[in-house]
Motif scaffolding. Sequence first.
Motif, PDB file in Angstrom:
ATOM      1  N   SER A 162       3.800  -3.659  -4.823  1.00 17.21           N
ATOM      2  CA  SER A 162       3.607  -2.686  -3.751  1.00 17.21           C
ATOM      3  C   SER A 162       2.446  -3.087  -2.847  1.00 17.21           C
ATOM      4  N   ASN A 163       1.349  -3.526  -3.443  1.00 13.16           N
ATOM      5  CA  ASN A 163       0.193  -3.969  -2.656  1.00 13.16           C
ATOM      6  C   ASN A 163       0.488  -5.249  -1.881  1.00 13.16           C
ATOM      7  N   ILE A 164       1.263  -6.136  -2.486  1.00  8.44           N
ATOM      8  CA  ILE A 164       1.608  -7.384  -1.808  1.00  8.44           C
ATOM      9  C   ILE A 164       2.474  -7.108  -0.573  1.00  8.44           C
ATOM     10  N   GLU A 165       3.436  -6.199  -0.717  1.00  9.68           N
ATOM     11  CA  GLU A 165       4.288  -5.852   0.419  1.00  9.68           C
ATOM     12  C   GLU A 165       3.485  -5.231   1.546  1.00  9.68           C
ATOM     13  N   ALA A 166       2.535  -4.353   1.204  1.00  6.92           N
ATOM     14  CA  ALA A 166       1.721  -3.704   2.230  1.00  6.92           C
ATOM     15  C   ALA A 166       0.808  -4.690   2.941  1.00  6.92           C
ATOM     16  N   TYR A 167       0.374  -5.721   2.238  1.00  7.29           N
ATOM     17  CA  TYR A 167      -0.547  -6.686   2.840  1.00  7.29           C
ATOM     18  C   TYR A 167       0.178  -7.710   3.705  1.00  7.29           C
ATOM     19  N   ASN A 168       1.303  -8.217   3.237  1.00  4.35           N
ATOM     20  CA  ASN A 168       1.988  -9.298   3.929  1.00  4.35           C
ATOM     21  C   ASN A 168       3.456  -8.931   4.103  1.00  4.35           C
ATOM     22  N   HIS A 169       3.891  -8.762   5.339  1.00  2.96           N
ATOM     23  CA  HIS A 169       5.269  -8.363   5.614  1.00  2.96           C
ATOM     24  C   HIS A 169       6.271  -9.476   5.316  1.00  2.96           C
ATOM     25  N   TYR A 170       5.774 -10.641   4.950  1.00  2.00           N
ATOM     26  CA  TYR A 170       6.680 -11.710   4.540  1.00  2.00           C
ATOM     27  C   TYR A 170       7.523 -11.276   3.346  1.00  2.00           C
ATOM     28  N   PHE A 171       6.968 -10.406   2.496  1.00  2.00           N
ATOM     29  CA  PHE A 171       7.669  -9.986   1.289  1.00  2.00           C
ATOM     30  C   PHE A 171       8.571  -8.770   1.519  1.00  2.00           C
TER      31      PHE A 171
END
Length: 268
Positions: A68-77
């Motif tokens: 969830s944090n990765i998606e919020a930080y980088n829209h690549y995911f």
Amino acid sequence: MEEEEVKRERQRKRRRGSVRGRRVIHRNRVEGHNRLYRDYFADNPVYHDVYFRRRFRMHKPLFCRVISNIEAYNHYFVQRNNATGVSGLSSLQKVIAAYRILAYGVSADLLDGTIHIGESTTIESLRHFVKAIVAVFCEPYLRAPNAVDLSRLLQFNEQREFPGMIGSIDCMHWEWKNCPTAWQSMYSGHFRTPTIILEAVASHNLWTWHAFFGMPGSLNDITVLERSSIFSALANGRFPPVNFTVNGNDYRMGYYLADGIYPSWLLS
């Protein structure tokens, strides 16, 4: 001139769509995502929590928090549709591909058959994932404990009948497959193959707040301890004080739990 050369290099590496003569593989990315979801994330998954913990090296709630944090930080995911409206790879596919490489050391091409993700995209996902992890979790986790953290660790360890224990310390060996021939004897110890040593301190919930990596595998744990910076803050008076009592004796310095190779080492 250098800026122009960098710009031209980036334009050269930029993907420009299909390449004439290249065979297109229809991987059915949606089915790859659905399989991962059914296996681990559905209400009644194929593999329950014990398998998830063993295969992902963490519990499911922690994994969901990370993704969830990765998606919020980088829209690549974040999953998107291409120009034809076809769904691209999901965040589960990209993140799990990066996890598998980091946890098991498998090749990027090996994941194509299970996650339905190409080799180049897997490598790209791994690069984005590592950068995002450092950016998101560096400040709260990749640091030594402060006074509040230390108080919480001491309280928990005291409940486990280890009053005054700051954390657990140990070394592990990472095999260096491509070690140069001239260096192999220096990096080979009782494992008989070239290794690099990682010294780490971890808490009960696997918060690894100290890592010292790079010593040759021919050294033993106590030699690595002498060369690391684990006690530098304590020796310089920058480590929060630790006060506890055992058998009527008062102590003003915490300790690390270790195995038998580590002698009793009290800083004066």
